[in-house]
Design an enzyme around this catalytic site. Structure first.
Site, mmCIF file in Angstrom:
data_model
loop_
_atom_site.group_PDB
_atom_site.id
_atom_site.type_symbol
_atom_site.label_atom_id
_atom_site.label_comp_id
_atom_site.label_asym_id
_atom_site.label_seq_id
_atom_site.Cartn_x
_atom_site.Cartn_y
_atom_site.Cartn_z
ATOM 1 N N ALA A 148 36.512 -8.406 -5.240
ATOM 2 C CA ALA A 148 36.724 -9.484 -4.605
ATOM 3 C C ALA A 148 37.709 -10.285 -4.858
ATOM 4 O O ALA A 148 38.567 -10.107 -5.832
ATOM 5 C CB ALA A 148 35.300 -10.252 -5.266
ATOM 6 N N GLU A 184 33.584 -15.079 -9.080
ATOM 7 C CA GLU A 184 34.735 -15.884 -8.160
ATOM 8 C C GLU A 184 34.513 -17.504 -7.744
ATOM 9 O O GLU A 184 35.652 -18.226 -7.723
ATOM 10 C CB GLU A 184 34.569 -15.526 -6.428
ATOM 11 C CG GLU A 184 34.621 -13.676 -6.502
ATOM 12 C CD GLU A 184 35.952 -13.255 -7.506
ATOM 13 O OE1 GLU A 184 36.963 -14.188 -7.066
ATOM 14 O OE2 GLU A 184 35.664 -11.991 -7.976
#
Length: 714
Positions: A148, A184
């Site tokens: 990611a 994230e």
């Protein structure tokens, strides 16, 4: 249709001319011209979407609001035909999850959308700083090299890290989605709002997100006790790498990291997992409120700017000085320098007969030579949380090679346990009397020791034995109590350590005894799960219990528990009779498929191959692909090996990992070794050029090698 960008670390310069360094922040005004049947996304919210015609071609022109002041590596542009689901948070923040239309229609984005809100709220509260942007897009990409990427306002993910199918996905898949989203979103402040000046400090950016991802995930799923998992997933994992003479310090000097290749090398286990472990230790000895206070003042002082790692130490030091009654033995700088500027970690040895405590650089191979000099001479400032006979004691600091702490001198029935909850980044050894007391406690009343410390005792002893500091018998004795253990973390720690013994012995005459012993130890756990799942009809309620059920079934079957074999065969038979209705719960599929194929023959194997050819969900294909390597029939294994190099039968990206799966099987190991040697030049030409795949293949095939003869063969 999807076209996406990935700028980190040095690719923005290939997209448009720019000063492509993290410290050169700017405001970006972005406009994307694209096909009319697609959607364009970027870091900011769309402010205008207009139809236009350019050179006779009908197009759409999407204009985005100007970004905040930001680094080039966090920019993102995506054009696709994806669709989204969205929600608006209490502070009018727009959160959208984007994916392929089918995935969204199958409700695979719902879980991510539901947890993103609570995770945002947690970080706003924890950092004491509002999310600085007007929207947050998260998009699932079918093919994405990184796991990611935290682009500011437009986070990109692999499908496996964002999508969760409520019917087909497992608990493990769900945990993966939660922790990656949490990691994230942590970067939206730490890394994006405040950015480190240069890539040599990457460990602070990634180590920090790898630590607080557990806090964010815990806020979204409070019943999981996920904060305990950092010990298995990060601390124990990185101990294995950091105990080698070839390790390296967390922090590098700016001039050591210049070229793109050197920047890429910074993205490694030491940066992520050791970074997380030492920051967690720092938060533990400062206490969470003091840590959060320093963090918040750091983020608010340097918002939209750049820092070096010592800026964080300054703000934490300030928080210490502003907290009445708070005392640490030296400055945050000096304490942390010992952990970031030299590689490795200590083993702390406590002699409870005298109260003497010593520390020494821990090396897995005692004969290895450390040629990297250290300004601290491999001595650390070690914060030791400890308990005596079940009572928490005041934290003790070991500030030199050797010291005496009279409170740690015990006799009679009393015992000492150091590094409670493994809050410190070090291993512990004791005098034999104290080891004996801890082991007898495990055998009589293991719950008197915290769960994490039961796992620590197992992991420390097995590693101390490999380093020839204690004898192997002592390590093996820590597993005797397991017949009474029901918790996941200690079992998982034991199985990871015993796996080394299984690999070394499963082709030798002593394997029978090892198998009989493990069968005896696992049987009660297998029966426990049979009872709490009402004869395998319900899913255990606890998150980690679901993991431990997988261990119980997997080990019981491979160690020969008869009722386990019958159970697995009947499940798989039901599925073969009715392929459209799979009775096996997603959590158990990997284990059940593998065991059923191992116990079965060509019928079971061919059925799995048929299912593999028709499957649509990526994670299900991966389970079947791994399970087909479990058969004990040499001709089936050889046929499967031939399939791996045939692109009409298997994706190229899956070939080398499938050969490794075959080698993991004791019957398949010599077959895979011969296969690779016979096809060496072809495999090297196809897969050997600078990717992990080839080194992983060599690693995977030679895992069991342990004799002089095998060494010669290599």
């Amino acid at each position: 249709v999807v076209a996406t960008s990935q700028m980190q670390a040095t690719y923005a310069r290939k997209t448009f001319p720019c000063f492509d360094e993290p410290a050169m922040k700017a405001v970006f005004n972005i406009t994307i011209i694209h096909d009319r049947d697609t959607v364009a996304l970027s870091n900011g919210r769309e402010i205008d979407i207009a139809d236009s015609v350019i050179d006779g071609v009908p197009v759409k022109v999407t204009t985005f609001e100007p970004t905040e002041r930001m680094s080039t590596y966090l920019l993102a542009f995506i054009v696709s035909d994806f669709v989204n689901i969205q929600s608006t948070q209490s502070n009018s923040l727009l959160v959208r999850i984007w994916a392929r239309r089918k995935a969204i229609n199958d409700r695979q984005g719902d879980y991510a959308l539901n947890i993103s809100g609570p995770i945002f709220q947690f970080y706003e509260h924890y950092y004491n700083a509002t999310y600085p942007l007007s929207k947050s897009d998260q998009i699932a990409l079918p093919d994405f090299h990184a796991g990611a990427m935290e682009n500011w306002g437009l986070v990109t993910y692999r499908e496996t890290a964002l999508l969760f199918d409520p019917i087909i996905s497992s608990t493990g898949n769900k945990e993966r989605v939660t922790t990656v989203i949490s990691h994230e979103l942590a970067h939206m402040w730490f890394g994006n709002l405040v950015t480190l000046q240069w890539w040599n400090d990457l460990w602070l950016n990634e180590g920090f997100a790898s630590y607080v991802e557990y806090l964010g995930a815990d806020s979204a799923e409070p019943t999981w006790n996920i904060k305990d998992q950092i010990v298995l997933s990060d601390v124990h994992k990185v101990f294995a790498v950091d105990a080698l003479a070839s390790s390296h310090p967390l922090s590098r000097r700016e001039e050591e990291v210049n070229e793109p290749a050197q920047i890429s090398e910074m993205f490694n286990t030491i940066s992520y997992s050791k970074g997380a472990a030492v920051l967690r230790m720092l938060s533990e000895f400062l206490t969470e409120p003091v840590f959060a206070k320093g963090l918040s003042s750091y983020l608010n002082t340097f918002a939209f700017g750049n820092t070096v790692y010592t800026d964080l130490w300054d703000h934490l030091q300030q928080a210490v000085e502003n907290t009445p009654g708070m005392h640490i033995p030296d400055t945050v700088h000096n304490i942390m320098n010992h952990w970031t500027l030299q590689m490795g970690f200590p083993v702390v040895t406590i002699d409870t007969r005298t109260g003497s405590i010593t520390q020494k650089h821990f090396l897995l191979d005692p004969d290895s030579v450390v040629d990297r000099p250290s300004q601290f001479n491999y001595m650390w400032f070690v914060p030791i949380k400890w308990m005596k006979t079940g009572v928490e004691q005041q934290q003790y600091w070991l500030l030199q090679k050797t010291d005496t702490h009279s409170l740690m001198r015990v006799s009679g029935e009393d015992w000492v346990l150091a590094n409670t909850n493994v809050s410190g980044y070090f291993r512990v050894n004791y005098d034999l009397d104290n080891w004996d007391r801890l082991l007898s406690l495990l055998n009589t009343n293991h719950q008197a020791l915290p769960i994490i410390n039961r796992a620590q005792i197992i992991d420390d002893t097995f590693n101390l034995a490999r380093a020839k500091i204690i004898n192997t018998t002592l390590a093996l004795r820590t597993t005797k109590y397991l017949s009474k253990e029901r918790d996941y973390i200690p079992w998982e720690s034991a199985l990871r350590n015993l796996d080394f013994y299984i690999l070394m012995f499963d082709r030798t005459e002593v394997y029978g005894a090892l198998q009989a012993y493990l069968k005896k130890q696992i049987q009660p756990l297998f029966e426990h799960f049979k009872t709490i799942t009402a004869n395998w009809t319900k899913v255990p309620t606890g998150h980690t219990d679901q993991y431990n059920q997988i261990n119980a079934i997997g080990i019981a079957c491979s160690m020969g528990v008869e009722s386990c074999r019958e159970l697995i065969k009947s499940w798989y038979r039901q599925w073969m009779e009715n392929p459209h209705n799979n009775p096996i719960h997603p959590n158990l599929k990997s284990t059940v498929y593998c065991s059923a194929i191992a116990f079965g023959g060509v019928k079971e194997w061919d059925f799995a191959w048929r299912m593999f050819k028709n499957v649509t969900l990526a994670s299900e294909a991966a389970r079947l692909r791994s399970a087909m390597a479990c058969t004990k029939e040499p001709w089936l294994l050889n046929r499967y090996l031939e399939y791996t190099l045939d692109p009409t039968k298997m994706r190229k990206q899956d070939a080398t990992s499938t050969i490794q799966y075959v080698a993991r099987n004791a019957v398949g190991m010599p077959l895979a070794w011969n296969f690779v040697r016979a096809r060496w030049s072809y495999i090297f030409q196809q897969y050997g050029r600078g990717s992990f795949a080839f080194s992983n293949l060599i690693n995977g095939i030679t895992k069991r090698f342990s004799t002089e003869f095998e060494l010669q063969e290599v």
